[in-house]
Design a protein around this motif. Sequence first.
Motif, mmCIF file in Angstrom:
data_model
loop_
_atom_site.group_PDB
_atom_site.id
_atom_site.type_symbol
_atom_site.label_atom_id
_atom_site.label_comp_id
_atom_site.label_asym_id
_atom_site.label_seq_id
_atom_site.Cartn_x
_atom_site.Cartn_y
_atom_site.Cartn_z
ATOM 1 N N GLU A 246 -10.876 0.075 6.507
ATOM 2 C CA GLU A 246 -9.774 0.131 5.381
ATOM 3 C C GLU A 246 -8.451 -0.115 6.253
ATOM 4 O OE1 GLU A 246 -10.728 -0.306 2.329
ATOM 5 O OE2 GLU A 246 -12.739 0.878 2.366
ATOM 6 N N GLN A 247 -8.253 -0.220 7.176
ATOM 7 C CA GLN A 247 -6.857 -0.111 7.899
ATOM 8 C C GLN A 247 -6.175 -1.253 7.604
ATOM 9 O OE1 GLN A 247 -7.582 0.455 12.134
ATOM 10 N NE2 GLN A 247 -8.441 2.461 11.806
ATOM 11 N N ASN A 248 -6.633 -2.504 7.258
ATOM 12 C CA ASN A 248 -5.891 -3.502 6.977
ATOM 13 C C ASN A 248 -5.792 -3.730 5.484
ATOM 14 O OD1 ASN A 248 -5.487 -4.549 9.685
ATOM 15 N ND2 ASN A 248 -7.475 -5.199 9.683
ATOM 16 N N ARG A 249 -6.443 -2.869 4.467
ATOM 17 C CA ARG A 249 -6.185 -2.874 3.104
ATOM 18 C C ARG A 249 -4.834 -2.045 2.536
ATOM 19 N NH1 ARG A 249 -11.138 -1.718 0.169
ATOM 20 N NH2 ARG A 249 -10.590 -2.994 -1.369
ATOM 21 N N LEU A 250 -4.779 -1.198 3.257
ATOM 22 C CA LEU A 250 -3.595 -0.143 2.430
ATOM 23 C C LEU A 250 -2.207 -0.763 2.860
ATOM 24 C CD1 LEU A 250 -5.679 3.223 2.514
ATOM 25 C CD2 LEU A 250 -5.386 1.629 0.679
ATOM 26 N N TRP A 251 -1.407 -0.683 1.634
ATOM 27 C CA TRP A 251 0.177 -1.028 1.871
ATOM 28 C C TRP A 251 0.928 -0.121 1.132
ATOM 29 C CZ3 TRP A 251 1.959 -5.328 4.599
ATOM 30 C CH2 TRP A 251 0.983 -6.278 5.089
ATOM 31 N N GLU A 252 1.896 0.221 1.497
ATOM 32 C CA GLU A 252 2.945 1.234 0.933
ATOM 33 C C GLU A 252 3.837 0.217 0.060
ATOM 34 O OE1 GLU A 252 6.806 4.474 1.381
ATOM 35 O OE2 GLU A 252 5.299 3.525 3.175
ATOM 36 N N VAL A 253 3.723 0.273 -1.264
ATOM 37 C CA VAL A 253 4.499 -0.685 -2.119
ATOM 38 C C VAL A 253 5.363 -0.191 -3.242
ATOM 39 C CG1 VAL A 253 2.724 -2.612 -1.800
ATOM 40 C CG2 VAL A 253 2.611 -1.032 -3.727
ATOM 41 N N GLU A 254 5.931 -0.997 -3.783
ATOM 42 C CA GLU A 254 6.912 -0.698 -5.017
ATOM 43 C C GLU A 254 6.372 -1.788 -6.052
ATOM 44 O OE1 GLU A 254 11.190 -0.839 -4.309
ATOM 45 O OE2 GLU A 254 11.161 0.919 -3.015
ATOM 46 N N ALA A 255 6.562 -1.381 -7.264
ATOM 47 C CA ALA A 255 6.111 -2.324 -8.513
ATOM 48 C C ALA A 255 6.962 -3.605 -8.411
ATOM 49 C CB ALA A 255 6.422 -1.582 -9.616
ATOM 50 N N PRO A 256 6.236 -4.429 -8.408
ATOM 51 C CA PRO A 256 4.933 -4.971 -9.029
ATOM 52 C C PRO A 256 3.866 -5.033 -7.618
ATOM 53 C CG PRO A 256 5.909 -6.957 -9.136
ATOM 54 C CD PRO A 256 6.942 -5.927 -8.634
ATOM 55 N N ALA A 258 4.520 -6.897 -4.682
ATOM 56 C CA ALA A 258 4.769 -7.959 -4.038
ATOM 57 C C ALA A 258 4.621 -7.985 -2.525
ATOM 58 C CB ALA A 258 6.093 -8.686 -4.283
ATOM 59 N N TRP A 259 4.316 -8.820 -1.799
ATOM 60 C CA TRP A 259 3.978 -8.596 -0.323
ATOM 61 C C TRP A 259 5.347 -8.627 0.257
ATOM 62 C CZ3 TRP A 259 -0.491 -7.751 1.433
ATOM 63 C CH2 TRP A 259 -1.622 -8.149 0.977
ATOM 64 N N SER A 260 6.310 -9.204 -0.279
ATOM 65 C CA SER A 260 7.708 -9.108 0.582
ATOM 66 C C SER A 260 8.448 -7.610 0.492
ATOM 67 C CB SER A 260 8.705 -9.906 -0.212
ATOM 68 O OG SER A 260 8.835 -9.499 -1.660
ATOM 69 N N GLN A 261 7.558 -6.921 -0.329
ATOM 70 C CA GLN A 261 7.967 -5.388 -0.515
ATOM 71 C C GLN A 261 7.294 -4.438 0.225
ATOM 72 O OE1 GLN A 261 7.662 -5.179 -4.839
ATOM 73 N NE2 GLN A 261 9.928 -5.406 -5.096
ATOM 74 N N GLY A 262 5.988 -5.109 0.433
ATOM 75 C CA GLY A 262 4.814 -4.063 1.254
ATOM 76 C C GLY A 262 5.243 -3.714 2.658
ATOM 77 N N VAL A 263 4.601 -2.386 3.170
ATOM 78 C CA VAL A 263 4.733 -2.127 4.410
ATOM 79 C C VAL A 263 3.286 -1.805 4.637
ATOM 80 C CG1 VAL A 263 5.264 -0.357 6.122
ATOM 81 C CG2 VAL A 263 6.960 -1.007 4.306
ATOM 82 N N ASP A 264 2.666 -2.229 5.755
ATOM 83 C CA ASP A 264 1.302 -2.106 6.410
ATOM 84 C C ASP A 264 1.286 -0.481 6.754
ATOM 85 O OD1 ASP A 264 -1.008 -1.697 8.124
ATOM 86 O OD2 ASP A 264 -1.013 -3.644 8.116
ATOM 87 N N ILE A 265 0.542 0.227 6.064
ATOM 88 C CA ILE A 265 0.525 1.655 6.327
ATOM 89 C C ILE A 265 -0.095 2.163 7.711
ATOM 90 C CG2 ILE A 265 -0.428 4.033 5.571
ATOM 91 C CD1 ILE A 265 -0.120 3.003 2.844
ATOM 92 N N TRP A 266 -1.095 1.485 8.164
ATOM 93 C CA TRP A 266 -1.586 1.651 9.371
ATOM 94 C C TRP A 266 -0.890 1.188 10.677
ATOM 95 C CZ3 TRP A 266 -4.646 4.610 11.921
ATOM 96 C CH2 TRP A 266 -5.229 4.370 13.164
ATOM 97 N N LEU A 267 -0.119 0.076 10.330
ATOM 98 C CA LEU A 267 0.861 -0.418 11.507
ATOM 99 C C LEU A 267 1.986 0.712 11.509
ATOM 100 C CD1 LEU A 267 1.811 -2.512 13.482
ATOM 101 C CD2 LEU A 267 2.856 -3.623 11.485
ATOM 102 N N LYS A 268 2.232 1.188 10.297
ATOM 103 C CA LYS A 268 3.503 1.962 10.369
ATOM 104 C C LYS A 268 3.124 3.436 11.141
ATOM 105 C CE LYS A 268 6.245 4.641 7.044
ATOM 106 N NZ LYS A 268 6.880 4.857 5.716
ATOM 107 N N ILE A 269 1.821 3.864 10.751
ATOM 108 C CA ILE A 269 1.487 5.015 11.589
ATOM 109 C C ILE A 269 1.251 4.615 12.758
ATOM 110 C CG2 ILE A 269 -0.887 6.469 11.922
ATOM 111 C CD1 ILE A 269 -1.255 6.090 8.951
ATOM 112 N N GLN A 270 0.916 3.663 13.439
ATOM 113 C CA GLN A 270 0.766 3.515 14.863
ATOM 114 C C GLN A 270 2.085 3.332 15.578
ATOM 115 O OE1 GLN A 270 -1.708 -0.357 14.473
ATOM 116 N NE2 GLN A 270 -3.217 0.667 15.740
ATOM 117 N N MET A 271 3.021 2.707 14.758
ATOM 118 C CA MET A 271 4.454 2.717 15.338
ATOM 119 C C MET A 271 4.985 3.836 15.257
ATOM 120 S SD MET A 271 6.060 -0.695 13.259
ATOM 121 C CE MET A 271 7.509 -0.474 14.230
#
Length: 275
Positions: A246-256, A258-271
Motif C-alpha cells: 500500500e506504500q504507493n497508494r496513500l496520498w495526503e490531499v486536499e479536496a478534490p 488533485a495530483w498537484s496538491q497531493g503528497v506521497d505519505i510513504w515518501l514523506k515518512i522516509q524523508m
Amino acid sequence: MTLFSECTDGVYLVDTLAGDPKVLQADTEMYCEKLLKKSSSPDVFSLPGGGKVVLEDSCVCFVPVQRNNPTCKMLLLTDPQDKETVLAVYLNQSWWPVEDVIKTADPSRDGLILVQTFAERIVRFVLNHVILGMLEGSSANDAFFLPHSATECAKILWRDGEAVAFYTVKMKGKVILETNSQCTYLLPVLDTVFVQSKYRGGGLGMKTLRDFCRSSVGEEALGIGRPISAAVYQVGQKFLQTYSEEQNRLWEVEAPGAWSQGVDIWLKIQMESAL
C-alpha cells in the motif's frame, strides 16, 4: 414524572429505532415545547448510576445532526453542573443515556459495518459530536469534526456490543457542497477517523486503514484528508511499514484530491526519518 429509557430484554435503541426521521423530529420538537412550558411538577431524568436531573430549559439544547440540514436536530440533556457533559439524548419519545445509544444486542453488528439506517447515523452522531466533540475533545487532543452529511459514506466499528470507532470517506466522483462552492472528488479520500480513547492502542486504527484500502481495491491511489492528525499519522506509518503493497497508494490531499496538491505519505515518512 421520571423519564428514563434503558436496555429492555437486551435490546438497545439502534436495534429498535424505526420510522420516518421527519416524524421523529416533529415529535421531539413537540416534546421540547411541552417541556419548556411546564412550571410545576417538572419531569426528572434518572441517571443510570443513581441520582436525578430535573428536565428544564437550562439543561436541554438542540444541536444539528447533519451538515447542510439545519432542520434535522437532536435534543440533548446536559449536566446542570457541567454543560460540556452530555447525559442523554431524546429520541422516540424517551431519553436515552449516552452509553446506551452506542450499544447493541445484535450479534451481527460486529466489525466495520456501513452506516445505512437513521439509527446508525444517530450512533455516528453520538460518537462524533457527543463523545469526541464534548466528552473526550479536551483530553484526546483530536481534531474537531463538523456534523457529517446524510449522504456521506461512513462505517462504524462495532466490538463486543459497542460502537467503538468510525470513519468517513469522500467517494470518488461524489459532488460535495462546501459553503458556497462544490467539488467532485478525483479519488476516494479518508476524511475523518475516530477511535474512543479507551480502545486506543489495540490496533483499531490499523484495522480502519486496512478496511479503507480493501474497500477501494480497484483504485490506483487513495487519499487521506489534510491535515492529518499526529495520531493518524503514526498509525499510517505503522500501517505502511506492515503492508508494503500500500506504500504507493496513500496520498495526503486536499479536496478534490488533485495530483498537484497531493503528497506521497510513504515518501514523506522516509524523508522525515532520514532527517
